[in-house]
Scaffold this motif. Structure first.
Motif, PDB file in Angstrom:
ATOM      1  N   GLU A  62     -23.990   4.204 -26.380  1.00 37.91           N
ATOM      2  CA  GLU A  62     -23.586   2.815 -26.601  1.00 37.91           C
ATOM      3  C   GLU A  62     -22.356   2.751 -27.506  1.00 37.91           C
ATOM      4  OE1 GLU A  62     -26.954   0.759 -28.126  1.00 37.91           O
ATOM      5  OE2 GLU A  62     -27.995   0.726 -26.194  1.00 37.91           O
ATOM      6  N   ARG A  63     -22.344   3.601 -28.530  1.00 35.55           N
ATOM      7  CA  ARG A  63     -21.171   3.649 -29.416  1.00 35.55           C
ATOM      8  C   ARG A  63     -19.938   4.108 -28.654  1.00 35.55           C
ATOM      9  NH1 ARG A  63     -23.818   6.414 -34.693  1.00 35.55           N
ATOM     10  NH2 ARG A  63     -24.916   4.570 -35.452  1.00 35.55           N
ATOM     11  N   ALA A  64     -20.091   5.132 -27.833  1.00 31.91           N
ATOM     12  CA  ALA A  64     -18.969   5.640 -27.047  1.00 31.91           C
ATOM     13  C   ALA A  64     -18.460   4.556 -26.097  1.00 31.91           C
ATOM     14  CB  ALA A  64     -19.381   6.879 -26.269  1.00 31.91           C
ATOM     15  N   CYS A  65     -19.365   3.798 -25.512  1.00 33.01           N
ATOM     16  CA  CYS A  65     -18.979   2.714 -24.611  1.00 33.01           C
ATOM     17  C   CYS A  65     -18.229   1.634 -25.397  1.00 33.01           C
ATOM     18  CB  CYS A  65     -20.216   2.143 -23.941  1.00 33.01           C
ATOM     19  SG  CYS A  65     -19.838   0.827 -22.781  1.00 33.01           S
ATOM     20  N   ALA A  66     -18.721   1.294 -26.578  1.00 32.18           N
ATOM     21  CA  ALA A  66     -18.069   0.287 -27.407  1.00 32.18           C
ATOM     22  C   ALA A  66     -16.668   0.744 -27.819  1.00 32.18           C
ATOM     23  CB  ALA A  66     -18.912  -0.011 -28.643  1.00 32.18           C
ATOM     24  N   VAL A  67     -16.521   2.019 -28.137  1.00 30.75           N
ATOM     25  CA  VAL A  67     -15.211   2.553 -28.506  1.00 30.75           C
ATOM     26  C   VAL A  67     -14.255   2.474 -27.320  1.00 30.75           C
ATOM     27  CG1 VAL A  67     -13.999   4.685 -29.127  1.00 30.75           C
ATOM     28  CG2 VAL A  67     -16.043   3.999 -30.371  1.00 30.75           C
ATOM     29  N   ARG A  68     -14.748   2.793 -26.119  1.00 28.42           N
ATOM     30  CA  ARG A  68     -13.898   2.708 -24.923  1.00 28.42           C
ATOM     31  C   ARG A  68     -13.460   1.264 -24.664  1.00 28.42           C
ATOM     32  NH1 ARG A  68     -17.485   6.666 -22.818  1.00 28.42           N
ATOM     33  NH2 ARG A  68     -18.745   5.037 -21.855  1.00 28.42           N
ATOM     34  N   VAL A  69     -14.358   0.321 -24.838  1.00 30.63           N
ATOM     35  CA  VAL A  69     -14.021  -1.091 -24.635  1.00 30.63           C
ATOM     36  C   VAL A  69     -12.987  -1.536 -25.669  1.00 30.63           C
ATOM     37  CG1 VAL A  69     -14.927  -3.438 -24.787  1.00 30.63           C
ATOM     38  CG2 VAL A  69     -16.182  -1.703 -23.505  1.00 30.63           C
ATOM     39  N   GLN A  70     -13.187  -1.136 -26.919  1.00 29.32           N
ATOM     40  CA  GLN A  70     -12.219  -1.502 -27.955  1.00 29.32           C
ATOM     41  C   GLN A  70     -10.843  -0.901 -27.658  1.00 29.32           C
ATOM     42  OE1 GLN A  70     -14.071  -0.112 -31.524  1.00 29.32           O
ATOM     43  NE2 GLN A  70     -15.218  -2.008 -31.862  1.00 29.32           N
ATOM     44  N   ALA A  71     -10.812   0.334 -27.198  1.00 35.16           N
ATOM     45  CA  ALA A  71      -9.540   0.980 -26.869  1.00 35.16           C
ATOM     46  C   ALA A  71      -8.857   0.248 -25.719  1.00 35.16           C
ATOM     47  CB  ALA A  71      -9.766   2.444 -26.514  1.00 35.16           C
ATOM     48  N   ARG A  72      -9.628  -0.172 -24.714  1.00 33.42           N
ATOM     49  CA  ARG A  72      -9.075  -0.899 -23.580  1.00 33.42           C
ATOM     50  C   ARG A  72      -8.505  -2.253 -24.020  1.00 33.42           C
ATOM     51  NH1 ARG A  72     -13.514  -1.378 -19.698  1.00 33.42           N
ATOM     52  NH2 ARG A  72     -13.817   0.780 -20.274  1.00 33.42           N
ATOM     53  N   VAL A  73      -9.229  -2.959 -24.886  1.00 34.93           N
ATOM     54  CA  VAL A  73      -8.755  -4.245 -25.389  1.00 34.93           C
ATOM     55  C   VAL A  73      -7.492  -4.062 -26.210  1.00 34.93           C
ATOM     56  CG1 VAL A  73      -9.322  -6.127 -26.984  1.00 34.93           C
ATOM     57  CG2 VAL A  73     -11.012  -5.364 -25.321  1.00 34.93           C
ATOM     58  N   LEU A  74      -7.461  -3.064 -27.073  1.00 37.16           N
ATOM     59  CA  LEU A  74      -6.289  -2.795 -27.892  1.00 37.16           C
ATOM     60  C   LEU A  74      -5.089  -2.441 -27.023  1.00 37.16           C
ATOM     61  CD1 LEU A  74      -5.113  -2.494 -30.724  1.00 37.16           C
ATOM     62  CD2 LEU A  74      -5.815  -0.100 -30.664  1.00 37.16           C
ATOM     63  N   ARG A  75      -5.306  -1.639 -25.994  1.00 34.23           N
ATOM     64  CA  ARG A  75      -4.227  -1.248 -25.088  1.00 34.23           C
ATOM     65  C   ARG A  75      -3.676  -2.465 -24.347  1.00 34.23           C
ATOM     66  NH1 ARG A  75      -6.116   3.493 -23.299  1.00 34.23           N
ATOM     67  NH2 ARG A  75      -7.696   2.432 -22.092  1.00 34.23           N
ATOM     68  N   SER A  76      -4.547  -3.352 -23.867  1.00 36.38           N
ATOM     69  CA  SER A  76      -4.066  -4.535 -23.150  1.00 36.38           C
ATOM     70  C   SER A  76      -3.345  -5.488 -24.104  1.00 36.38           C
ATOM     71  CB  SER A  76      -5.211  -5.251 -22.438  1.00 36.38           C
ATOM     72  OG  SER A  76      -6.082  -5.842 -23.365  1.00 36.38           O
ATOM     73  N   PHE A  77      -3.822  -5.603 -25.351  1.00 35.04           N
ATOM     74  CA  PHE A  77      -3.157  -6.445 -26.338  1.00 35.04           C
ATOM     75  C   PHE A  77      -1.774  -5.902 -26.660  1.00 35.04           C
ATOM     76  CE2 PHE A  77      -2.163  -7.286 -30.822  1.00 35.04           C
ATOM     77  CZ  PHE A  77      -2.068  -8.674 -30.776  1.00 35.04           C
ATOM     78  N   THR A  78      -1.679  -4.586 -26.833  1.00 35.62           N
ATOM     79  CA  THR A  78      -0.400  -3.948 -27.128  1.00 35.62           C
ATOM     80  C   THR A  78       0.586  -4.156 -25.986  1.00 35.62           C
ATOM     81  OG1 THR A  78      -1.549  -2.280 -28.439  1.00 35.62           O
ATOM     82  CG2 THR A  78       0.699  -1.764 -27.761  1.00 35.62           C
TER      83      THR A  78
END
Length: 130
Positions: free
Chosen positions: A12-28
């Motif tokens: 679940e933590r790994a999934c949350a980290v992947r989602v956060q990375a995806r959101v950060l990448r799209s924001f950037t």
């Protein structure tokens, strides 16, 4: 099973980290796209000035007009009174951008002495100049 709980938690933590990375990448990418479009419109120094003045990518900004010197005048009705009208000088690289470079009719509009910009309705000449 008590032995599976740590594995499930780490997944679940790994999934949350992947989602956060995806959101950060799209924001950037969104910020980069916005900066590129601003740079195309304003040029490099104009974009630097817009960031410095807090006018970067503001959706409510409306170009009202341009004077004979090439300065552009903007308005944002959603902004605070007396901060809702501004000028972007033709050459943003000038170290001292002096209000003397603003024609009197535009200066009156910037200071809320008139409601309509000179581009839509020119100021009448004073009686002593007519």
């Amino acid at each position: 099973c008590p032995h599976c709980a740590p594995e499930k938690l780490s997944q679940e933590r790994a999934c949350a980290v992947r989602v956060q990375a995806r959101v950060l990448r799209s924001f950037t990418m969104s910020v980069l796209r916005t900066m590129l479009s601003e740079a195309r419109q304003r040029g490099f120094w104009g974009t630097v000035q817009a960031v410095k003045l807090g006018r970067f990518a503001n959706a409510g900004n409306r170009l009202v007009g341009e004077d004979n010197l090439g300065n552009k005048y903007y308005e944002n009705r959603k902004d605070t009174y007396c901060r809702d009208r501004w000028v972007e000088y033709k050459d943003p690289r000038l170290l001292r951008q002096d209000p003397v470079n603003v024609p009197p009719e535009w200066h009156a509009w910037l200071l809320h002495n008139t409601d309509s910009p000179p581009s839509s309705e020119p100021l009448p000449k004073p009686v002593y100049q007519a």
